[in-house]
Design a protein around this motif. Structure first.
Motif, short mmCIF file in Angstrom:
data_model
loop_
_atom_site.label_atom_id
_atom_site.label_comp_id
_atom_site.label_asym_id
_atom_site.label_seq_id
_atom_site.Cartn_x
_atom_site.Cartn_y
_atom_site.Cartn_z
N ASP A 168 0.83 -1.21 0.00
CA ASP A 168 0.00 0.00 0.00
C ASP A 168 0.86 1.25 0.00
OD1 ASP A 168 -2.33 -1.37 -0.16
OD2 ASP A 168 -2.71 -1.39 2.01
N ILE A 169 1.96 1.21 0.72
CA ILE A 169 2.85 2.37 0.73
C ILE A 169 3.48 2.58 -0.65
CG2 ILE A 169 5.06 3.20 1.58
CD1 ILE A 169 4.14 2.10 4.33
N LEU A 170 3.95 1.50 -1.25
CA LEU A 170 4.55 1.63 -2.58
C LEU A 170 3.54 2.20 -3.57
CD1 LEU A 170 6.78 -1.53 -3.08
CD2 LEU A 170 7.31 0.66 -2.04
N LEU A 171 2.30 1.75 -3.45
CA LEU A 171 1.28 2.22 -4.39
C LEU A 171 0.92 3.68 -4.14
CD1 LEU A 171 -1.09 -0.87 -4.58
CD2 LEU A 171 0.63 -0.13 -6.23
N SER A 172 1.17 4.13 -2.90
CA SER A 172 0.82 5.52 -2.61
C SER A 172 1.92 6.48 -3.01
CB SER A 172 0.55 5.69 -1.11
OG SER A 172 1.78 5.70 -0.42
N MET A 173 3.06 5.94 -3.46
CA MET A 173 4.16 6.83 -3.84
C MET A 173 3.98 7.28 -5.28
SD MET A 173 7.21 4.97 -1.71
CE MET A 173 8.42 5.44 -2.87
N PRO A 174 3.83 8.59 -5.48
CA PRO A 174 3.46 9.06 -6.81
C PRO A 174 4.60 9.18 -7.80
CG PRO A 174 3.48 10.87 -5.27
CD PRO A 174 3.96 9.67 -4.53
N GLU A 175 5.79 8.68 -7.48
CA GLU A 175 6.88 8.87 -8.42
C GLU A 175 6.65 8.04 -9.69
OE1 GLU A 175 9.70 7.48 -5.39
OE2 GLU A 175 10.57 6.30 -7.00
N THR A 176 7.04 8.60 -10.80
CA THR A 176 6.78 7.92 -12.06
C THR A 176 7.80 6.83 -12.36
OG1 THR A 176 7.71 9.93 -12.96
CG2 THR A 176 5.41 9.47 -13.48
N ASP A 177 9.05 7.07 -11.94
CA ASP A 177 10.09 6.10 -12.22
C ASP A 177 10.08 5.01 -11.17
OD1 ASP A 177 11.45 6.31 -14.50
OD2 ASP A 177 13.02 7.64 -13.73
N PHE A 178 9.24 4.01 -11.35
CA PHE A 178 9.14 2.95 -10.35
C PHE A 178 10.33 2.01 -10.50
CE2 PHE A 178 7.36 -1.14 -8.84
CZ PHE A 178 7.03 -0.74 -7.57
N PHE A 179 11.04 1.76 -9.41
CA PHE A 179 12.20 0.88 -9.43
C PHE A 179 12.08 -0.01 -8.20
CE2 PHE A 179 16.92 0.28 -8.79
CZ PHE A 179 17.13 -0.44 -9.95
N LEU A 180 11.41 -1.13 -8.37
CA LEU A 180 11.02 -1.98 -7.24
C LEU A 180 12.21 -2.31 -6.34
CD1 LEU A 180 8.86 -3.59 -5.74
CD2 LEU A 180 9.40 -5.52 -7.21
N ARG A 181 13.34 -2.69 -6.97
CA ARG A 181 14.51 -3.07 -6.16
C ARG A 181 14.93 -1.98 -5.22
NH1 ARG A 181 17.75 -5.81 -11.14
NH2 ARG A 181 15.76 -6.56 -11.92
N GLY A 182 14.85 -0.74 -5.71
CA GLY A 182 15.24 0.40 -4.88
C GLY A 182 14.22 0.67 -3.79
N VAL A 183 12.97 0.88 -4.17
CA VAL A 183 11.99 1.30 -3.16
C VAL A 183 11.70 0.21 -2.13
CG1 VAL A 183 10.78 3.19 -4.27
CG2 VAL A 183 10.15 0.86 -4.85
N ALA A 184 11.77 -1.05 -2.54
CA ALA A 184 11.50 -2.12 -1.57
C ALA A 184 12.55 -2.11 -0.47
CB ALA A 184 11.47 -3.48 -2.26
N ALA A 185 13.78 -1.74 -0.82
CA ALA A 185 14.82 -1.66 0.20
C ALA A 185 14.71 -0.33 0.96
CB ALA A 185 16.20 -1.78 -0.43
N TRP A 186 14.24 0.68 0.25
CA TRP A 186 14.19 2.03 0.82
C TRP A 186 13.13 2.18 1.91
CZ3 TRP A 186 10.12 5.52 0.65
CH2 TRP A 186 10.41 6.83 1.06
N VAL A 187 11.98 1.49 1.77
CA VAL A 187 10.85 1.72 2.69
C VAL A 187 11.15 1.37 4.14
CG1 VAL A 187 8.89 1.54 1.12
CG2 VAL A 187 9.88 -0.54 2.08
N GLY A 188 12.16 0.56 4.38
CA GLY A 188 12.43 0.18 5.76
C GLY A 188 11.59 -1.00 6.19
N PHE A 189 11.02 -0.97 7.38
CA PHE A 189 10.30 -2.10 7.98
C PHE A 189 11.29 -3.22 8.29
CE2 PHE A 189 6.88 -0.04 5.59
CZ PHE A 189 5.92 0.07 6.57
#
Ligand code: UDP
Ligand code: MG
Length: 331
Positions: A168-189
């Motif tokens: 849900d957090i990834l989907l709420s991020m409005p950036e256009t350049d989606f880079f799963l490898r980056g954001v999945a590590a970036w979100v923390g948790f």
């Protein structure tokens, strides 16, 4: 209470030969866990029989769903489309070609059950993977981690399990350049790494030519770091320092030893000094462009994991099935 739904998201671009086998393996792997699942195949503008194969699989098994994009948008966009579609309490992203073994999903689920919200599959290279692909990929992760300060290991591809909260957090991020490898590590948790042995492609061939790989790497890095823009500043500083040093050297030599050809030293000095200044100014522009770049992404500036209050009558559920409503994003 039954076990929650698990979504498997598969980006597929011309994978007619892989999907049936993938479906079988996923069914086998998930069957043993007792979790119900849905298999979401995102047809990323395929020009072969991929769409037909998806239709056949849907007919045969109601847990399979197809999402068809209007054209080839690329793996990352296809992944995003799949995440958007997924309803599961956990979402697993996996390639269509069985280079990432579906049996490993069982281990991912176990980690998820023990409280990890992001599980990264970490590939141990297959001995048959070419030296070139192995080395370039390894170097990419090194450079990426260094520049973005997001810890990423070589082999952390897009084989991941994400908790619903994270999705849900990834989907709420409005950036256009989606880079799963980056954001999945970036979100923390709570993040876990799960090594797996890479398989070989079941059918078809890789969609990543060297050219596409370079473009992909550039996109990943520029989407997470403004360091390349800052290079001009560093170059400018270096140039300016060097030219000042050279000026001092020429000056000292002039007074104490000899008189070189007139005009020559001052010309070099002027050129290198002005070049240095110019680089510095470009670098300054870069700094501002970099800020705009970061700003337009509109990423959340932080993500709250949970809140604690003094008069808690019931303690916050700590497991991964916590409802997502209590996660308010400061957007
Ligand atoms: N893929 C996609 N769109 C593209 C390129 C690739 O959906 O434009 C999918 C592809 O079908 C596969 C996954 O992304 O499921 C990884 O691609 P591939 O196996 O060709 O890459 P490699 O494993 O060689 O890096
Ligand atoms: Mg592959």
């Amino acid at each position: 209470m039954g076990k929650p739904l698990i979504s498997i998201v598969v980006p597929a671009h011309n994978e007619e030969g892989c999907l049936a086998e993938l479906h079988r393996s996923v069914d086998r792997a998930l069957g043993q866990t007792g979790y119900p699942f849905e298999l979401i195949i995102v047809d990323d503008g395929s020009t072969d029989r991929t769409a037909d194969v998806i239709a056949e699989l849907c007919e045969e098994d109601s847990r399979v769903r197809g999402v068809h994009l209007t054209r080839n948008f690329g793996q990352q966009s296809a992944l995003l489309a799949g995440l958007e579609e997924a309803a599961g309490q956990a979402v697993v992203t996996i390639d269509a070609d069985l280079e990432q073994p579906p049996e490993a999903i069982r281990q991912m689920i176990r980690l998820w059950e023990s409280g990890f919200q992001v599980v990264h599959g970490v590939r141990r290279d297959h001995p048959q993977i070419s030296w070139f692909k192995r080395t370039t990929s390894r170097q990419f992760y090194r450079v990426f981690s260094f520049l973005s300060r997001i810890p990423m290991d070589p082999g952390m591809l897009d084989f991941k399990l994400l908790d619903r909260q994270v999705v849900d957090i990834l989907l709420s991020m409005p950036e256009t350049d989606f880079f799963l490898r980056g954001v999945a590590a970036w979100v923390g948790f709570k993040q876990a790494r799960m090594p797996y042995a890479a398989g070989l492609r079941t059918a078809g061939k890789t969609k990543y030519s060297t050219r596409v790989m370079i473009a992909f790497a550039m996109r990943g890095i520029t989407s997470f770091s403004t360091f390349p823009l800052r290079l001009a500043t560093y170059l400018g500083m270096l140039m300016t320092l060097l030219s000042l040093g050279y000026g001092a050297y020429v000056g000292i030599r002039h007074f104490f030893w000899e008189h070189p050809q007139p005009g020559y030293a001052s010309t070099i000095l002027l050129i290198s000094f002005l070049l240095g200044i110019q680089f510095l100014l470009i670098g300054m522009l870069g700094e501002y462009v970099g800020r705009i770049h970061v700003e337009v992404k509109r990423r959340p500036r932080y993500i709250v994991a949970r809140r604690t209050a003094t008069d808690q009558t019931e303690s916050e559920p700590s497991d991964h099935q916590r409802p997502v409503e209590d996660q308010r994003l400061p957007l």
